[in-house]
Scaffold this motif. Sequence first.
Motif, PDB file in Angstrom:
ATOM      1  N   GLY A  25      43.442  30.752  51.613  1.00 53.93           N
ATOM      2  CA  GLY A  25      43.849  30.420  50.244  1.00 53.93           C
ATOM      3  C   GLY A  25      44.174  31.705  49.509  1.00 53.93           C
ATOM      4  N   ILE A  26      44.294  31.597  48.203  1.00 55.68           N
ATOM      5  CA  ILE A  26      44.530  32.773  47.368  1.00 55.68           C
ATOM      6  C   ILE A  26      43.503  32.746  46.241  1.00 55.68           C
ATOM      7  CG2 ILE A  26      46.136  33.914  45.788  1.00 55.68           C
ATOM      8  CD1 ILE A  26      48.396  33.002  47.595  1.00 55.68           C
ATOM      9  N   GLY A  27      42.809  33.849  46.089  1.00 55.12           N
ATOM     10  CA  GLY A  27      41.808  33.990  45.043  1.00 55.12           C
ATOM     11  C   GLY A  27      41.903  35.376  44.444  1.00 55.12           C
ATOM     12  N   GLY A  28      41.102  35.637  43.423  1.00 51.86           N
ATOM     13  CA  GLY A  28      41.191  36.963  42.856  1.00 51.86           C
ATOM     14  C   GLY A  28      40.243  37.233  41.720  1.00 51.86           C
ATOM     15  N   ALA A  29      40.259  38.483  41.306  1.00 54.39           N
ATOM     16  CA  ALA A  29      39.389  38.954  40.234  1.00 54.39           C
ATOM     17  C   ALA A  29      40.057  40.130  39.539  1.00 54.39           C
ATOM     18  CB  ALA A  29      38.042  39.381  40.801  1.00 54.39           C
ATOM     19  N   LEU A  30      39.605  40.394  38.328  1.00 57.47           N
ATOM     20  CA  LEU A  30      40.011  41.585  37.593  1.00 57.47           C
ATOM     21  C   LEU A  30      38.834  42.539  37.566  1.00 57.47           C
ATOM     22  CD1 LEU A  30      41.888  40.128  34.496  1.00 57.47           C
ATOM     23  CD2 LEU A  30      42.885  41.145  36.549  1.00 57.47           C
ATOM     24  N   ILE A  39      33.254  46.349  36.134  1.00 58.63           N
ATOM     25  CA  ILE A  39      32.898  45.004  35.689  1.00 58.63           C
ATOM     26  C   ILE A  39      33.933  44.066  36.313  1.00 58.63           C
ATOM     27  CG2 ILE A  39      32.552  43.466  33.721  1.00 58.63           C
ATOM     28  CD1 ILE A  39      30.574  45.861  33.878  1.00 58.63           C
ATOM     29  N   VAL A  40      33.457  43.148  37.138  1.00 57.29           N
ATOM     30  CA  VAL A  40      34.343  42.239  37.862  1.00 57.29           C
ATOM     31  C   VAL A  40      34.290  40.863  37.218  1.00 57.29           C
ATOM     32  CG1 VAL A  40      34.831  41.169  40.097  1.00 57.29           C
ATOM     33  CG2 VAL A  40      33.942  43.511  40.009  1.00 57.29           C
ATOM     34  N   SER A  41      35.463  40.315  36.924  1.00 54.99           N
ATOM     35  CA  SER A  41      35.519  38.949  36.405  1.00 54.99           C
ATOM     36  C   SER A  41      36.482  38.135  37.269  1.00 54.99           C
ATOM     37  CB  SER A  41      35.943  38.927  34.942  1.00 54.99           C
ATOM     38  OG  SER A  41      37.173  39.571  34.767  1.00 54.99           O
ATOM     39  N   GLN A  42      35.981  37.011  37.732  1.00 56.56           N
ATOM     40  CA  GLN A  42      36.784  36.142  38.577  1.00 56.56           C
ATOM     41  C   GLN A  42      37.952  35.587  37.768  1.00 56.56           C
ATOM     42  OE1 GLN A  42      34.511  33.186  40.635  1.00 56.56           O
ATOM     43  NE2 GLN A  42      36.304  32.025  41.246  1.00 56.56           N
ATOM     44  N   LEU A  43      39.112  35.525  38.389  1.00 52.10           N
ATOM     45  CA  LEU A  43      40.281  34.962  37.723  1.00 52.10           C
ATOM     46  C   LEU A  43      40.163  33.447  37.653  1.00 52.10           C
ATOM     47  CD1 LEU A  43      43.061  37.117  39.385  1.00 52.10           C
ATOM     48  CD2 LEU A  43      42.533  37.047  36.951  1.00 52.10           C
ATOM     49  N   ASP A  44      40.661  32.878  36.579  1.00 49.23           N
ATOM     50  CA  ASP A  44      40.723  31.426  36.439  1.00 49.23           C
ATOM     51  C   ASP A  44      41.750  30.915  37.449  1.00 49.23           C
ATOM     52  OD1 ASP A  44      41.501  28.816  35.683  1.00 49.23           O
ATOM     53  OD2 ASP A  44      41.070  29.196  33.585  1.00 49.23           O
ATOM     54  N   TRP A  45      41.260  30.288  38.512  1.00 50.06           N
ATOM     55  CA  TRP A  45      42.125  29.862  39.606  1.00 50.06           C
ATOM     56  C   TRP A  45      43.197  28.894  39.123  1.00 50.06           C
ATOM     57  CZ3 TRP A  45      43.303  25.341  42.306  1.00 50.06           C
ATOM     58  CH2 TRP A  45      43.949  25.525  43.527  1.00 50.06           C
ATOM     59  N   ASP A  46      42.813  27.919  38.314  1.00 53.21           N
ATOM     60  CA  ASP A  46      43.784  26.930  37.837  1.00 53.21           C
ATOM     61  C   ASP A  46      44.907  27.581  37.025  1.00 53.21           C
ATOM     62  OD1 ASP A  46      42.596  24.609  38.940  1.00 53.21           O
ATOM     63  OD2 ASP A  46      41.133  24.578  37.319  1.00 53.21           O
ATOM     64  N   LYS A  47      44.569  28.577  36.259  1.00 53.22           N
ATOM     65  CA  LYS A  47      45.542  29.213  35.377  1.00 53.22           C
ATOM     66  C   LYS A  47      46.432  30.222  36.106  1.00 53.22           C
ATOM     67  CE  LYS A  47      45.752  31.575  30.907  1.00 53.22           C
ATOM     68  NZ  LYS A  47      44.962  32.085  29.788  1.00 53.22           N
ATOM     69  N   TYR A  48      45.858  31.021  37.008  1.00 55.46           N
ATOM     70  CA  TYR A  48      46.584  32.140  37.599  1.00 55.46           C
ATOM     71  C   TYR A  48      46.933  32.004  39.074  1.00 55.46           C
ATOM     72  CZ  TYR A  48      45.024  34.451  33.340  1.00 55.46           C
ATOM     73  OH  TYR A  48      44.784  34.773  32.034  1.00 55.46           O
TER      74      TYR A  48
END
Length: 147
Positions: A25-30, A39-48
């Motif tokens: 799949g595709i996932g991610g974080a900033l 400081i790691v924040s998970q990306l909103d999967w539905d949005k991005y």
Amino acid sequence: AGALGEAVYRNGKGVDFAYITWGTGIGGALVKYVNGKPIVSQLDWDKYLCNWEHACGGKYIEKMYGKPAKLLTESEWETVMAAFQKELLIFINMLHPQRVIFGGGISLNQSARLQQMAKQINDYKITIEISGLGEDTGLFGAFALMR
């Protein structure tokens, strides 16, 4: 975990970035640095990431072509990479990262294609890199959490 691994042990050290994993799949974080700490924040999967995954995620590649990504022809890869680039540009226009680091199985196996794509979107003045930790990026992230 992969983003944290990159932030602490490799390419992302000291620099804000987006981490995208491209595999099944595709996932991610900033990753943003505050007082020298990532400081790691998970990306909103539905949005991005939802559309990106449905266009290019490994599971969806297999569904579209009836075979795993590693068995695609050159022509099929060209189609996948065109869709991938389109989704990457949408992502860049939404979040404006200065650096994107890619990890995950397909990213690692298609690193030459990603680097070629990076040259094509050079107008965006963005640095695109492949994870320097290979398949162990998440493991390094776990080590970073334990520290």
